[in-house]
Scaffold this motif. Structure first.
Motif, PDB file in Angstrom:
ATOM      1  N   LEU A 117       0.829  -1.205   0.000  1.00  0.00           N
ATOM      2  CA  LEU A 117       0.000   0.000   0.000  1.00  0.00           C
ATOM      3  C   LEU A 117       0.868   1.260   0.000  1.00  0.00           C
ATOM      4  N   GLU A 118       2.002   1.200   0.713  1.00  0.00           N
ATOM      5  CA  GLU A 118       2.914   2.347   0.726  1.00  0.00           C
ATOM      6  C   GLU A 118       3.472   2.644  -0.675  1.00  0.00           C
ATOM      7  N   GLN A 119       3.602   1.591  -1.487  1.00  0.00           N
ATOM      8  CA  GLN A 119       4.102   1.760  -2.857  1.00  0.00           C
ATOM      9  C   GLN A 119       2.987   2.157  -3.827  1.00  0.00           C
ATOM     10  N   LYS A 120       1.749   2.332  -3.318  1.00  0.00           N
ATOM     11  CA  LYS A 120       0.588   2.716  -4.150  1.00  0.00           C
ATOM     12  C   LYS A 120       0.271   1.666  -5.203  1.00  0.00           C
ATOM     13  N   LEU A 121       0.487   0.389  -4.872  1.00  0.00           N
ATOM     14  CA  LEU A 121       0.242  -0.687  -5.825  1.00  0.00           C
ATOM     15  C   LEU A 121      -1.231  -1.101  -5.816  1.00  0.00           C
ATOM     16  N   THR A 122      -1.704  -1.613  -6.949  1.00  0.00           N
ATOM     17  CA  THR A 122      -3.093  -2.050  -7.083  1.00  0.00           C
ATOM     18  C   THR A 122      -3.218  -3.495  -6.606  1.00  0.00           C
ATOM     19  N   PRO A 123      -4.107  -3.763  -5.637  1.00  0.00           N
ATOM     20  CA  PRO A 123      -4.208  -5.130  -5.095  1.00  0.00           C
ATOM     21  C   PRO A 123      -5.325  -5.949  -5.745  1.00  0.00           C
ATOM     22  N   VAL A 124      -5.074  -7.251  -5.877  1.00  0.00           N
ATOM     23  CA  VAL A 124      -6.105  -8.247  -6.192  1.00  0.00           C
ATOM     24  C   VAL A 124      -6.040  -9.266  -5.067  1.00  0.00           C
ATOM     25  N   VAL A 125      -7.161  -9.505  -4.368  1.00  0.00           N
ATOM     26  CA  VAL A 125      -7.172 -10.394  -3.198  1.00  0.00           C
ATOM     27  C   VAL A 125      -7.608 -11.795  -3.619  1.00  0.00           C
ATOM     28  N   VAL A 126      -6.801 -12.788  -3.268  1.00  0.00           N
ATOM     29  CA  VAL A 126      -7.104 -14.194  -3.556  1.00  0.00           C
ATOM     30  C   VAL A 126      -7.260 -14.933  -2.234  1.00  0.00           C
ATOM     31  N   LEU A 127      -8.481 -15.428  -1.966  1.00  0.00           N
ATOM     32  CA  LEU A 127      -8.686 -16.258  -0.777  1.00  0.00           C
ATOM     33  C   LEU A 127      -8.357 -17.691  -1.168  1.00  0.00           C
ATOM     34  N   ASN A 128      -7.217 -18.189  -0.694  1.00  0.00           N
ATOM     35  CA  ASN A 128      -6.744 -19.522  -1.059  1.00  0.00           C
ATOM     36  C   ASN A 128      -7.231 -20.559  -0.041  1.00  0.00           C
ATOM     37  N   LYS A 129      -7.098 -21.820  -0.417  1.00  0.00           N
ATOM     38  CA  LYS A 129      -7.509 -22.966   0.414  1.00  0.00           C
ATOM     39  C   LYS A 129      -9.008 -22.877   0.723  1.00  0.00           C
ATOM     40  N   ILE A 130      -9.781 -22.472  -0.285  1.00  0.00           N
ATOM     41  CA  ILE A 130     -11.224 -22.325  -0.118  1.00  0.00           C
ATOM     42  C   ILE A 130     -11.891 -23.673   0.128  1.00  0.00           C
TER      43      ILE A 130
END
Length: 609
Positions: A117-130
């Motif tokens: 977040l400090e680097q202003k990067l765009t996140p994609v969240v992956v919930l693994n082991k679903i």
């Protein structure tokens, strides 16, 4: 924009499955040929990584999807390797944040996300082991959202896409999907949400070295991102060192990445992640430009070390018997070589020519270095780890860690009491499932040195502890509780005998097996009381012709507690060393002579009274 390219990093807490996810992305993108045999955890190439199931060194790979190249950088999840994480995030435009759908946000999740977040990067969240039993995806998404808000994410960052995945099964889907799909749903999310690199190919070249590799034929190879401009094989270039020195060279080789392989290329342009060969003595953070326009990129900001240990040449009675590299010159050369690739490490000379002060990001960071040295044939000794105290405006500050503990309810009281004695402040406590409690503490790093062994004993092995660096805060006055028990110290050189060990079992827990070679001053066990005790563990049974009533006792000798490297490091007191060779891990007193130690104790008592 470079719409044909995406640069992403995979970030996660330890063991949340990001390396397995990358493996599956490579397989399903067709990066590997049908006839290729690919190992599980293919991205983890180091022996220690394979053994421990963790990522230690950041690595990069690339795959093709729908005419686009996706450069993927796999980062370590442990905070001790924060230097690796921080460098990698400079090279990408977005991150895949992988979170276990059952465990949720953990200390290293916070650590790596904060960096992104400090680097202003765009996140994609992956919930693994679903597919995991008791997975709780909706709750975990809420936890992730709360963490984003707490860490000061922007509105755009908070509006993150979410995917559900089972990396082990090779499936992924959107939350609204009824059935599982393959990794194409993840590739599409990367394509749609991660920004393409800006096309600045017409501007002067700026390439920054983020990682180093070594090749016997080409020497050092600098890996990094072309931030602007173009570079081609044969170009006359300038390396701007960290000291501002300019060194001219010719680009002898350029490499791009495909799967797990490097491929030679003729040219690269802004946005590409490549490797350059042709210049000696390159280092992380240095900039490469062309001769007609020399301008350095800003230096990489790396978190400072928080823990230090003294590394010494081995001077025990067994010195030189088990290792190939035993001299102080060899050890110093090896430490200096480590500095070339490990930007989070510091090595300083001491008053002794046989000792160096080595500072790192934590116990795991330093223990990985030590274990690699052992395996390479080095013998050395190390002292008890100490935290690094900083002084700002005349006020001393020490590192604090955020600790998260999952423990059965029955052991909650003991854990809270012991962390309280170590100056820990409880931030949160909540119930997690049947009979499980999650505790969150903020605690001085020195309070955690040596704590994991005590924690395992307190929780009978059922507790799970995770921690990561939080911040430097004003030094807490007073001593912090440490090891309470004394040790059993050998007072004779020889082999540990079953006869002696049977008689010593009542005094405490032994650390050696019958037949182990010991020397005077070597620690062979833990005393059940607080004082140290010199013992004869080499005594043989006197020979006579009287049959012993306890002849069968040898079968009942208790299993000794054999310390691992990390356990031995954590166990040390101020007056002890850990001796390390390719064949053994021993702990010993700094003063080996029993009579000299007794005189020192008497002298110290007189001074204190």
């Amino acid at each position: 924009m470079r719409n044909d390219l995406r640069n992403i990093a995979i970030i996660a807490h330890v063991d949340h499955g990001k390396t397995t996810l990358v493996d599956e992305m490579l397989k399903q993108s067709g990066t590997f040929q049908a006839h290729e045999r690919v190992d599980e955890r293919a991205m983890d190439t180091d022996d220690l990584e394979k053994e421990r199931g963790i990522t230690i060194l950041a690595k990069n790979t690339a795959l093709q999807y729908k005419e686009k190249q996706i450069n993927i950088l796999d980062t370590p999840g442990h905070a001790d390797f924060g230097g690796e994480v921080e460098r990698i995030l400079q090279m990408v435009d977005g991150v895949l944040l992988v979170v276990d759908a059952y465990e949720g946000c953990m200390p290293q999740t916070r650590f790596v996300l904060k960096k992104a977040l400090e680097q202003k990067l765009t996140p994609v969240v992956v919930l693994n082991k679903i597919d995991r039993e008791n997975a709780r995806p909706e709750e975990v998404v809420d936890e992730v959202l709360d963490l984003f808000i707490e860490l000061g994410a922007t509105e755009d960052q908070i509006d993150f896409p979410v995917l559900y995945a089972s990396a082990i099964n090779g499936t992924a889907k959107l939350p609204e999907d009824e059935t599982d799909r393959g990794m194409e749903v993840l590739f599409d999310a990367i394509d749609e949400h991660v920004p393409a690199p800006r096309d600045t190919s017409d501007e002067p070249l700026q390439f920054q070295i983020t990682m180093l590799e070594y090749n016997d034929f080409l020497g050092r190879i600098g890996v990094g991102r072309v931030f602007q401009g173009k570079v081609a094989h044969g170009d006359r270039a300038v390396l701007i060192t960290r000291d501002g020195e300019e060194r001219k060279f010719r680009v002898s080789k350029l490499f791009g990445f495909h799967g797990l392989e490097k491929q030679e290329i003729k040219e690269a342009e802004a946005g590409d992640i490549i490797a350059i060969a042709g210049v000696d003595d390159i280092n992380v953070g240095e900039t490469i430009c062309l001769e007609d326009h020399v301008e350095a990129l800003p230096a990489l900001r790396i978190d400072e070390p928080t823990l230090k240990m003294t590394f010494l040449a081995n001077n025990s009675p067994f010195s030189g018997l088990e290792g190939d590299h035993v001299t102080s010159r060899k050890i110093e050369e090896r430490l200096m070589r480590q500095l070339e690739t490990d930007v989070s490490l510091k090595v300083e000379e001491t008053d002794s020519p046989d000792a160096w002060m080595v500072s790192g990001r934590g116990e795991l960071h330093l223990s990985i270095l030590i274990e690699n040295m052992r395996r390479e044939g080095y013998e050395l000794q190390v002292s008890k780890p100490e935290v690094i105290i900083k002084e700002t405006d005349g006020v001393k500050h020490e590192p604090f860690e955020r600790v998260q503990i999952d423990v059965p309810e029955a052991y909650t009281g003991a854990v809270m009491e012991s962390l309280g004695e170590r100056k820990g402040e409880m931030l949160n406590m909540k119930q997690e499932g049947e009979g499980q409690t999650r505790l969150e503490f903020l605690i001085p790093s020195r309070g955690l040195v040596g704590y994991s062994t005590e924690f395992l004993s307190q929780t009978k092995g059922y507790g799970i502890i995770n921690h990561s660096f939080d911040s430097y805060q004003p030094l807490i006055q007073g001593q912090i509780a440490g090891r309470r028990e004394g040790v059993l110290v050998a007072k004779e050189k020889g082999k540990a005998t079953t006869y002696s060990m049977l008689h010593l079992e009542g005094r405490g827990m032994l650390f050696v097996e019958a037949g182990t070679e010991v020397y005077e001053g070597m620690i062979v066990g833990e005393h059940s009381r607080e004082n140290d005790l010199a013992v004869n563990i080499t005594k043989e049974k006197a020979a006579n012709n009287i049959r012993s009533a306890t002849k069968e006792q040898t079968e009942n000798l208790k299993e000794p507690r054999i310390l691992t490297l990390e356990e031995a490091m954590q166990y040390l007191n101020d007056d002890e060393y850990c001796e390390l060779t390719p064949q053994a891990i021993r702990i010993r007193k700094k003063t080996l002579s029993t009579s000299m130690r007794e005189r020192e104790q008497k002298r110290n008592k007189k001074i204190s009274t």
